[in-house]
Design a protein around this motif. Structure first.
Motif, mmCIF file in Angstrom:
data_model
loop_
_atom_site.group_PDB
_atom_site.id
_atom_site.type_symbol
_atom_site.label_atom_id
_atom_site.label_comp_id
_atom_site.label_asym_id
_atom_site.label_seq_id
_atom_site.Cartn_x
_atom_site.Cartn_y
_atom_site.Cartn_z
ATOM 1 N N ASN A 307 0.735 -1.160 -0.010
ATOM 2 C CA ASN A 307 -0.183 -0.014 -0.012
ATOM 3 C C ASN A 307 0.837 1.132 -0.018
ATOM 4 O O ASN A 307 2.037 1.259 0.199
ATOM 5 C CB ASN A 307 -1.002 -0.183 1.160
ATOM 6 C CG ASN A 307 -0.412 0.146 2.559
ATOM 7 O OD1 ASN A 307 0.570 0.828 2.784
ATOM 8 N ND2 ASN A 307 -0.991 -0.448 3.437
ATOM 9 N N LEU A 308 0.122 2.431 -0.180
ATOM 10 C CA LEU A 308 0.864 3.407 -0.471
ATOM 11 C C LEU A 308 1.443 4.117 0.739
ATOM 12 O O LEU A 308 2.650 5.050 0.616
ATOM 13 C CB LEU A 308 -0.004 4.784 -1.021
ATOM 14 C CG LEU A 308 -0.231 4.717 -2.515
ATOM 15 C CD1 LEU A 308 -1.239 5.424 -2.981
ATOM 16 C CD2 LEU A 308 0.911 4.847 -3.240
ATOM 17 N N VAL A 311 4.761 2.807 0.631
ATOM 18 C CA VAL A 311 5.670 3.729 -0.499
ATOM 19 C C VAL A 311 6.330 5.027 -0.048
ATOM 20 O O VAL A 311 7.368 5.339 -0.047
ATOM 21 C CB VAL A 311 4.630 3.921 -1.707
ATOM 22 C CG1 VAL A 311 5.606 4.681 -2.722
ATOM 23 C CG2 VAL A 311 4.293 2.427 -2.169
ATOM 24 N N GLU A 312 5.413 5.884 0.652
ATOM 25 C CA GLU A 312 5.997 7.190 1.327
ATOM 26 C C GLU A 312 6.704 7.166 2.376
ATOM 27 O O GLU A 312 7.704 7.968 2.173
ATOM 28 C CB GLU A 312 4.586 7.779 1.866
ATOM 29 C CG GLU A 312 4.637 9.178 2.078
ATOM 30 C CD GLU A 312 3.350 10.003 2.919
ATOM 31 O OE1 GLU A 312 2.380 8.954 2.912
ATOM 32 O OE2 GLU A 312 3.659 11.094 2.927
#
Ligand SMILES: Cc1cc2nc3c(=O)[nH]c(=O)nc-3n(C[C@H](O)[C@H](O)[C@H](O)COP(=O)(O)OP(=O)(O)OC[C@H]3O[C@@H](n4cnc5c(N)ncnc54)[C@H](O)[C@@H]3O)c2cc1C
Length: 416
Positions: A307-308, A311-312
């Protein structure tokens, strides 16, 4: 067919028409001495060493998908043996030694590249911890060098040494660590095992484990029942699911780990570098792409994507280490399923069920272990005693209290 400079030349001269498939597309026989569930790196390496070193070649590797579709083809390719604890260190050093001779051994170019692995430290306490780890490595005969800030700056001048929160003070370097072309490892072991008589059966999902009088006698698969004397599980992220087919509950949780590749850049990172103030690691592939990753996503999942939020998190840590990364574009990202054990260390052991053997719990570090894991699991299957460097990786260590907690995080899989 043996690969050599001569075979390359001859095939080139005659239109590349004589190359043979690297391994046969085997149809399963009704019965084998050993069935291995999982055609990833560990399953294929086990089959290879069983046939090569222990004379057992009536073996099938059953893979539900295709060879290399699991984590062996999804990882970030780092190999190292920079471990602190006595239960781990000799095993990972055995693996490093096997990597060093692997390409000659299985006659396949796996692009083993000992370009060095550097772990950065950012505080006095972290320097002390790395010094301790480096000393433990040297006591076990493993190479380790503690670099000060000036030495790191000479190697990697583009790092953010003046970062206000995480100033870089130095790093622990293992020069023999590096990277290996991950899917070539699966292909090389598959080819080597096939040459020695092992059947590699792709598209064959194990759906059940058949027992008679308590003993395992074979597996139900998408291609029918196949009998065996010994059943070896090497299903990595799916270990808990496969073991549950025999009624076994493992001390393992499955989590997602993501990897990222950037657009191609001119060469600027020679080795592998890890950020000590967060979880971020990076190397540069031969095509120029930066290959990087960070923490697991931190929740249970069987999805091969993440999930993002993670990623962040990875992007932030990367930018804190190399500010210039803010202008690099990411080309690809994917996830793999990690078999996270309770102490962060693996299991290579017999199970309480007769004829059932287990290779699991590799967390996010099992690629580097592939050769030693295969060799030690083959040893266990052939001799019914653990290979000495893998003797601590017992399934009952959690009950007995003999944990191998390399990170010191306790029984919390999402923190290992
Ligand atoms: C993003 C990412 C980065 C990583 N980076 C590193 C790294 O840099 N260095 C490192 O050392 N490790 C790394 N790892 C960890 C490493 O990849 C794994 O620990 C290791 O590959 C697991 O062993 P394997 O190769 O046998 O697994 P896999 O390749 O996953 O093999 C298991 C196989 O079992 C098959 N299978 C499952 N269930 C069944 C069934 N019922 N029937 C038949 N077949 C079945 C699967 O399809 C799969 O092919 C990383 C992992 C990921 C995902």
């Amino acid at each position: 067919m043996r690969y050599s400079a001569l075979s390359l030349l001859m095939n080139g001269l005659f239109g590349n028409k004589a190359w043979k498939p690297a391994w046969r597309d085997a149809t399963p026989k009704p019965h084998y001495d050993v069935i291995i569930v999982g055609g990833g790196g560990h399953g294929l390496a086990t089959a290879y060493y069983l046939a090569k070193d222990f004379g057992i070649s009536n073996v099938a590797v059953l893979e539900k998908n295709y060879v290399g579709s699991g984590n062996v083809g999804r990882n970030t390719t780092i190999i190292r043996s920079n471990y602190l604890l006595p239960g781990n260190n000799p095993f990972y050093e055995l693996s490093m030694k096997l990597w060093e001779g692997l390409e000659q051994d299985f006659n396949f170019n796996a692009m083993v590249s000992q370009r060095g692995v550097l772990n950065l430290f950012h505080s006095d306490a972290q320097r002390d911890a790395y010094t301790r780890r480096g000393n433990a490595m040297r006591l076990h005969g493993v190479d380790a060098e503690l670099l000060d800030r000036a030495a790191v700056k000479a190697m990697l001048p583009f790092l953010d040494f003046e970062n206000a929160r995480f100033p870089i003070q130095g790093g622990l370097l293992q020069r023999r660590g590096g990277t290996v072309r991950h899917d070539a490892v699966a292909w090389g072991y598959a080819r080597g095992a096939d040459q020695r008589g092992v059947d590699i059966v792709q598209g064959c999902e194990v759906t059940g484990i058949r027992r008679e009088n308590g003993r395992v006698v074979g597996v139900e698969t998408s291609q029918g029942f196949i009998g065996c004397n010994k059943l070896a599980l090497a299903a990595a992220g799916n270990s808990s699911q496969v073991a549950s087919m025999a009624g076994l509950k493992l001390p393992i949780e499955s989590h997602v780990l993501q990897a990222f590749v950037s657009e191609g850049l001119k060469p600027f990172i020679d080795g592998v570098v890890t950020f000590g103030a967060g979880h971020f690691y990076v190397s540069q592939s031969d095509k120029g792409g930066l290959v990087f990753g960070g923490d697991i996503d931190g929740y249970n999942s069987y999805a091969q994507r993440g999930n993002l939020a993670t990623v962040e998190h990875v992007a932030e840590a990367g930018k804190a280490m190399i500010p210039a990364l803010s202008r690099v574009r990411v080309l690809r990202a994917w996830g793999g399923i990690m078999d996270m054990s309770m102490d962060g260390s693996p299991i290579i052991d017999r199970t309480p069920i007769d004829n059932l053997y287990l290779n699991a719990g590799w967390c996010y570090g099992g690629f580097k272990a592939t050769p030693a894991s295969g060799f030690c699991f083959a040893h266990l299957l052939a001799r019914d005693t653990p290979q000495e460097t893998a003797a601590a990786f017992r399934l009952d260590r959690f009950r007995r209290g003999y944990l191998i907690d390399e990170k010191g995080q306790g029984a919390q899989p999402n923190l290992h």
